[in-house]
Design an enzyme around this catalytic site. Sequence first.
Site, PDB file in Angstrom:
ATOM      1  N   LYS A  71       0.812  -1.237   0.000  1.00 52.35           N
ATOM      2  CA  LYS A  71       0.000   0.000   0.000  1.00 52.35           C
ATOM      3  C   LYS A  71       0.843   1.284   0.000  1.00 52.35           C
ATOM      4  O   LYS A  71       0.406   2.306  -0.521  1.00 52.35           O
ATOM      5  CB  LYS A  71      -0.952   0.012   1.196  1.00 52.35           C
ATOM      6  N   ASP A 109     -10.004   2.987   1.911  1.00 50.05           N
ATOM      7  CA  ASP A 109     -10.193   2.454   3.268  1.00 50.05           C
ATOM      8  C   ASP A 109     -10.842   3.514   4.160  1.00 50.05           C
ATOM      9  O   ASP A 109     -11.738   3.215   4.954  1.00 50.05           O
ATOM     10  CB  ASP A 109      -8.858   2.020   3.885  1.00 50.05           C
ATOM     11  N   GLY A 133      -5.021   0.461  18.766  1.00 50.36           N
ATOM     12  CA  GLY A 133      -4.069   0.076  17.729  1.00 50.36           C
ATOM     13  C   GLY A 133      -3.429   1.284  17.082  1.00 50.36           C
ATOM     14  O   GLY A 133      -3.978   2.408  17.139  1.00 50.36           O
ATOM     15  N   GLY A 257     -16.309  -5.158  11.028  1.00 48.20           N
ATOM     16  CA  GLY A 257     -15.634  -4.510   9.909  1.00 48.20           C
ATOM     17  C   GLY A 257     -16.083  -4.926   8.517  1.00 48.20           C
ATOM     18  O   GLY A 257     -15.556  -4.424   7.521  1.00 48.20           O
TER      19      GLY A 257
HETATM   20  P1  ATR Z   1      -2.950  -3.668  10.444  1.00 48.01           P
HETATM   21  O1  ATR Z   1      -2.482  -3.259   9.094  1.00 48.01           O
HETATM   22  O2  ATR Z   1      -4.064  -4.680  10.436  1.00 48.01           O
HETATM   23  O3  ATR Z   1      -3.241  -2.507  11.328  1.00 48.01           O
HETATM   24  P2  ATR Z   1      -0.452  -3.967  11.804  1.00 48.01           P
HETATM   25  O4  ATR Z   1       0.049  -2.748  11.120  1.00 48.01           O
HETATM   26  O5  ATR Z   1       0.455  -5.141  11.943  1.00 48.01           O
HETATM   27  O6  ATR Z   1      -1.748  -4.501  11.081  1.00 48.01           O
HETATM   28  O7  ATR Z   1      -0.995  -3.519  13.255  1.00 48.01           O
HETATM   29  C1  ATR Z   1      -1.499  -4.436  14.177  1.00 48.01           C
HETATM   30  C2  ATR Z   1      -1.967  -3.672  15.420  1.00 48.01           C
HETATM   31  O8  ATR Z   1      -2.444  -4.630  16.378  1.00 48.01           O
HETATM   32  C3  ATR Z   1      -0.861  -2.896  16.119  1.00 48.01           C
HETATM   33  O9  ATR Z   1      -1.412  -1.741  16.712  1.00 48.01           O
HETATM   34  C4  ATR Z   1      -0.409  -3.895  17.191  1.00 48.01           C
HETATM   35  O10 ATR Z   1       0.208  -3.311  18.324  1.00 48.01           O
HETATM   36  P3  ATR Z   1       1.802  -3.025  18.348  1.00 48.01           P
HETATM   37  O11 ATR Z   1       1.997  -1.759  17.556  1.00 48.01           O
HETATM   38  O12 ATR Z   1       2.143  -2.882  19.761  1.00 48.01           O
HETATM   39  O13 ATR Z   1       2.441  -4.217  17.676  1.00 48.01           O
HETATM   40  C5  ATR Z   1      -1.739  -4.489  17.588  1.00 48.01           C
HETATM   41  N1  ATR Z   1      -1.554  -5.770  18.253  1.00 48.01           N
HETATM   42  C6  ATR Z   1      -1.175  -6.940  17.678  1.00 48.01           C
HETATM   43  N2  ATR Z   1      -1.117  -7.911  18.619  1.00 48.01           N
HETATM   44  C7  ATR Z   1      -1.461  -7.351  19.818  1.00 48.01           C
HETATM   45  C8  ATR Z   1      -1.601  -7.830  21.153  1.00 48.01           C
HETATM   46  N3  ATR Z   1      -1.391  -9.104  21.457  1.00 48.01           N
HETATM   47  N4  ATR Z   1      -1.984  -6.940  22.108  1.00 48.01           N
HETATM   48  C9  ATR Z   1      -2.218  -5.644  21.821  1.00 48.01           C
HETATM   49  N5  ATR Z   1      -2.108  -5.126  20.555  1.00 48.01           N
HETATM   50  C10 ATR Z   1      -1.734  -5.965  19.570  1.00 48.01           C
END
Ligand code: ATR
Length: 295
Positions: A71, A109, A133, A257
């Site tokens: 992207k 999006d 997130g 979603g």
């Molecule tokens: P996407 O494109 O779907 O947003 P991503 O960029 O990988 O995917 O982001 C995933 C999000 O989920 C991030 O905010 C991540 O938190 P971190 O920045 O701390 O990695 C969050 N996330 C993933 N696993 C998590 C967990 N077990 N607990 C809390 N947040 C989580």
Amino acid sequence: MKIDGKTKVCGLIGHPVGHTLSPTIHNTLAQSLGQDLIYVPLPVEPGYLEDAVKGGYGLGILGMNVTVPYKSDVIPLLKNVDPAAAMIGAVNTLVRNEEQGGYDGYNTDIIGLQRALQEDGITLQGQNVVLLGAGGAARAAAFLCGQQQAGQVWIVNRTPEKANLLAQEVKKNYPSLAIEALTYARIEDPACSLLPTEGLIVLQCTSVGLYPHCEDTPVSAPSFISRISYAFDLIYRPEETRFLRLVREAGGRTANGLSMLLWQGVAAYEYWNKLQISSGQAKTVMDRLQEEVRD
Ligand code: ATR
């Protein structure tokens, strides 16, 4: 359907593209509008993005969606980039530009999330919004908060630095927006006085709770859940995440979603075919999507 020399071709480039629901959206739209158009997944191996974009144009492809991990990488390969997409640094829709011999880039999006919320009677203007997130999905949500002039926005993330960075970036583009990073520990504290005690809108943008980890949730503290009046979870598999269940059981309104996926696809289809899709036409697609998610 009958495919011949006049059939328009659209597709999805990404890696992987195996589990996408986008063909259902676009092929259902084409069918119900009686348009001679087909949409196919086009897996692009790492290192081949430029070839794919140029080759797509050469092959006469009308439009493409772009998904993970391309992207951002696709942006330098485009003729023009829509200002909103340039601001967030992510393009998910390429529209053929015959005059310039290439593709223009858009981000549907953000439009998808905005339309999904709108269909639920939600506008972010003046509202207290919590984003869970700070990854790619949260980025679109955070910029939508700026676009719609949310009242106050808190970004909550496991890695606080990423929440800080995203808040700063949005603030740079929307200086009057009140946006700050918060930790999970703070929002889960029953005594937290930073957040209002009721009326919160929460946009769940983490991957936590995604199938098959259906019993995971980024937050479960009843003191936080009870402050929520409306929660939108960007996850649609399972249909109801544990987070949404907790909100619903506490009396809040919830949505998953799938509607965002639907409307981002509809917006792309509108760009490619230069037409407007009605809510009724979109509903037909939504029914098909729901059937597929349940399978
Ligand atoms: P996407 O494109 O779907 O947003 P991503 O960029 O990988 O995917 O982001 C995933 C999000 O989920 C991030 O905010 C991540 O938190 P971190 O920045 O701390 O990695 C969050 N996330 C993933 N696993 C998590 C967990 N077990 N607990 C809390 N947040 C989580």
